[in-house]
Design a protein around this motif. Structure first.
Motif, PDB file in Angstrom:
ATOM      1  N   ASN A  22       3.234   3.111  -6.190  1.00  0.00           N
ATOM      2  CA  ASN A  22       2.085   2.380  -5.619  1.00  0.00           C
ATOM      3  C   ASN A  22       2.220   0.941  -5.250  1.00  0.00           C
ATOM      4  O   ASN A  22       1.425   0.514  -4.533  1.00  0.00           O
ATOM      5  CB  ASN A  22       1.395   2.385  -7.115  1.00  0.00           C
ATOM      6  CG  ASN A  22      -0.154   1.836  -6.653  1.00  0.00           C
ATOM      7  OD1 ASN A  22      -0.827   2.395  -5.648  1.00  0.00           O
ATOM      8  ND2 ASN A  22      -0.845   1.175  -7.422  1.00  0.00           N
ATOM      9  N   THR A  26       0.369   0.101  -1.990  1.00  0.00           N
ATOM     10  CA  THR A  26      -0.656  -0.699  -2.198  1.00  0.00           C
ATOM     11  C   THR A  26      -0.332  -1.843  -1.026  1.00  0.00           C
ATOM     12  O   THR A  26      -1.383  -2.540  -0.571  1.00  0.00           O
ATOM     13  CB  THR A  26      -0.715  -1.612  -3.634  1.00  0.00           C
ATOM     14  OG1 THR A  26      -1.139  -0.458  -4.498  1.00  0.00           O
ATOM     15  CG2 THR A  26      -1.693  -2.886  -3.555  1.00  0.00           C
ATOM     16  N   ALA A 247      -3.585   5.673  -4.852  1.00  0.00           N
ATOM     17  CA  ALA A 247      -3.687   4.785  -5.775  1.00  0.00           C
ATOM     18  C   ALA A 247      -4.927   4.920  -7.025  1.00  0.00           C
ATOM     19  O   ALA A 247      -4.518   4.865  -8.103  1.00  0.00           O
ATOM     20  CB  ALA A 247      -4.001   3.367  -4.961  1.00  0.00           C
ATOM     21  N   ALA A 251      -2.098   6.731  -9.372  1.00  0.00           N
ATOM     22  CA  ALA A 251      -1.708   5.286  -9.819  1.00  0.00           C
ATOM     23  C   ALA A 251      -2.566   4.753 -10.771  1.00  0.00           C
ATOM     24  O   ALA A 251      -2.208   3.692 -11.379  1.00  0.00           O
ATOM     25  CB  ALA A 251      -1.206   4.448  -8.799  1.00  0.00           C
TER      26      ALA A 251
END
Length: 286
Positions: A22, A26, A247, A251
């Motif tokens: 992640n 991100t 995500a 995540a």
């Protein structure tokens, strides 16, 4: 009947591998979406998934209970709700705000290395809270960890701006971004210690859902006025959409559910220890 140690360890290493990826994803999301918008969209989307999923898991855990008394599956008492609010603030709201804003100002490698200190912060806070003891070996480990992270980050370079061509991986890193990530790690450590204490009396699925509902209200108040419709359009545009789905589903939803479950069956410092896997995953994918 408590789960086997193998299941707990597998859950923890899964969390670290998922979150390690992640860092890179991100960073790519933040290339097109403002941090404040992504924070709100991520938390609220995860909440919409976690709440119904947690209710299903809670119902299954109640049916599977052999005791028949619903222990650990009933609605939390007011005192525990206050504790969950504090845990939601440190572990969901502050954690995501500080980490995402930090990621926008630093590199995935720097962020992952700094978060390798989370086991150290967790141990220190757990000792302060009376959950664990601090011997000379642990003191030596704490000092070694902090010195090692300082060396890996090149703190002197960040402070004095002595970047060279030999430091290509550090381009894009800043002292402010690293500082926000550092405080994020401390915040998440507080969350782990709180949930270790509360988790014995709470259903892990229900408590995770409650925390995310609370955190959604926090991020709505903090981020809502700054988010624009164009930000949602940016998130829904591939390839950002694929990174965002990862995500949210893997995540966030899966990692928080597994982390909260694992904290019922092991020490908070052991949960944090697996975070050391994350820099390896982030560096491999970057």
């Amino acid at each position: 009947m408590p789960p086997s140690a193998l299941r707990v360890h597998l859950a923890l290493i899964t969390v670290s591998v998922l979150f390690g990826a992640n860092y890179v994803f991100t960073k790519r999301i933040l290339a097109t979406v403002p941090p404040v918008a992504w924070i709100m969209l991520r938390i609220m989307a995860a909440t919409l998934i976690i709440v119904p999923l947690a209710m299903l898991l809670r119902r299954a855990s109640r049916k599977g209970s052999n005791s028949g008394n619903g222990s650990g599956t009933d609605w939390p008492r007011p005192r525990l709700l206050v504790g969950l609010f504090v845990a939601a603030f440190f572990g969901v709201f502050a954690n995501h705000v500080l980490w995402t804003e930090g990621m926008a100002l630093t590199t995935p490698e720097h962020s992952a290395v700094i978060n390798a200190c989370i086991p150290t912060w967790t141990l220190i806070i757990a000792v302060i809270a009376g959950q664990e003891r601090l011997g000379w070996r642990r003191i030596a480990a704490i000092v070694a960890a902090l010195l090692g992270v300082q060396y890996l980050l090149g703190i002197d370079h960040l402070l004095f701006g002595e970047r060279t061509a030999a430091d290509p991986d550090d381009r894009g890193a800043s002292l402010l971004g690293d500082a926000l990530t550092l405080v994020n790690g401390m915040s998440f450590a507080v969350h782990l210690v709180i949930m270790r204490r509360l988790g014995r009396n709470l259903n892990p699925w229900l408590s995770t859902a409650i925390m995310f509902v609370m955190a959604s209200m926090m991020v709505g108040a903090w981020c809502g006025p700054q988010v624009q419709s164009a930000d949602l359009e940016a998130v829904l545009t591939p390839p950002t959409l694929w990174f965002a789905l990862y995500a949210v589903f893997f995540a966030t939803v899966l990692t928080y559910l597994l982390n909260t479950w694992a904290l019922r069956h092991t020490h908070s410092s052991q949960v944090a220890l697996y975070i050391n896997v994350q820099p390896l995953v982030a560096a491999t994918l970057h």
